[in-house]
Design a protein around this motif. Structure first.
Motif, PDB file in Angstrom:
ATOM      1  N   THR A 183      -1.837  16.332   1.748  1.00  0.00           N
ATOM      2  CA  THR A 183      -2.907  15.553   1.120  1.00  0.00           C
ATOM      3  C   THR A 183      -3.162  14.267   1.915  1.00  0.00           C
ATOM      4  N   PRO A 184      -4.364  13.722   1.796  1.00  0.00           N
ATOM      5  CA  PRO A 184      -4.679  12.476   2.520  1.00  0.00           C
ATOM      6  C   PRO A 184      -3.749  11.317   2.163  1.00  0.00           C
ATOM      7  N   GLU A 185      -3.314  11.262   0.908  1.00  0.00           N
ATOM      8  CA  GLU A 185      -2.423  10.189   0.490  1.00  0.00           C
ATOM      9  C   GLU A 185      -1.090  10.270   1.218  1.00  0.00           C
ATOM     10  N   ARG A 186      -0.532  11.472   1.305  1.00  0.00           N
ATOM     11  CA  ARG A 186       0.745  11.658   1.999  1.00  0.00           C
ATOM     12  C   ARG A 186       0.599  11.401   3.493  1.00  0.00           C
ATOM     13  N   VAL A 240       2.513   8.490   6.038  1.00  0.00           N
ATOM     14  CA  VAL A 240       3.089   8.716   7.367  1.00  0.00           C
ATOM     15  C   VAL A 240       2.503   7.721   8.373  1.00  0.00           C
ATOM     16  N   GLU A 241       1.188   7.478   8.292  1.00  0.00           N
ATOM     17  CA  GLU A 241       0.544   6.491   9.168  1.00  0.00           C
ATOM     18  C   GLU A 241       1.124   5.096   8.935  1.00  0.00           C
ATOM     19  N   GLU A 300       0.832  -1.201   0.000  1.00  0.00           N
ATOM     20  CA  GLU A 300       0.000   0.000   0.000  1.00  0.00           C
ATOM     21  C   GLU A 300       0.870   1.256   0.000  1.00  0.00           C
ATOM     22  N   ARG A 301       1.968   1.222   0.767  1.00  0.00           N
ATOM     23  CA  ARG A 301       2.860   2.379   0.837  1.00  0.00           C
ATOM     24  C   ARG A 301       3.513   2.652  -0.516  1.00  0.00           C
ATOM     25  N   ARG A 302       3.977   1.594  -1.172  1.00  0.00           N
ATOM     26  CA  ARG A 302       4.593   1.767  -2.500  1.00  0.00           C
ATOM     27  C   ARG A 302       3.599   2.345  -3.506  1.00  0.00           C
ATOM     28  N   LYS A 303       2.366   1.848  -3.475  1.00  0.00           N
ATOM     29  CA  LYS A 303       1.330   2.330  -4.387  1.00  0.00           C
ATOM     30  C   LYS A 303       1.034   3.808  -4.141  1.00  0.00           C
ATOM     31  N   ARG A 340       4.128  10.739  -6.232  1.00  0.00           N
ATOM     32  CA  ARG A 340       5.225  11.203  -7.088  1.00  0.00           C
ATOM     33  C   ARG A 340       4.715  11.542  -8.486  1.00  0.00           C
ATOM     34  N   LEU A 341       3.840  10.697  -9.006  1.00  0.00           N
ATOM     35  CA  LEU A 341       3.323  10.899 -10.351  1.00  0.00           C
ATOM     36  C   LEU A 341       2.496  12.176 -10.447  1.00  0.00           C
ATOM     37  N   LYS A 342       1.660  12.408  -9.438  1.00  0.00           N
ATOM     38  CA  LYS A 342       0.779  13.578  -9.446  1.00  0.00           C
ATOM     39  C   LYS A 342       1.428  14.814  -8.831  1.00  0.00           C
TER      40      LYS A 342
END
Length: 56
Positions: free
Chosen positions: A29-32, A36-37, A12-15, A21-23
């Motif tokens: 942002t929630p993804e970042r 961290v979580e 999940e972390r790699r995805k 990185r792509l965006k």
């Protein structure tokens, strides 16, 4: 034995990291925040795993 929880977290972390990185997503942002979580969960899981193996 394979640690499926650890593999799932790492996957999940790699995805998420690739998506960020792509965006070019900023840190708030929630993804970042999820990355961290996941880092905290990975650290806690590895510490717990190492603690168990030290005390047989």
């Amino acid at each position: 034995m394979a640690d499926l929880y650890l593999k799932a977290l790492e996957s999940e972390r790699r995805k998420l990291w690739a998506e960020c990185r792509l965006k070019g997503l900023p840190k708030d942002t929630p993804e970042r925040e999820r990355i961290v979580e996941i880092d905290a969960l990975l650290k806690a899981h590895k510490a717990k795993k190492d603690g168990k193996s030290a005390n047989p």
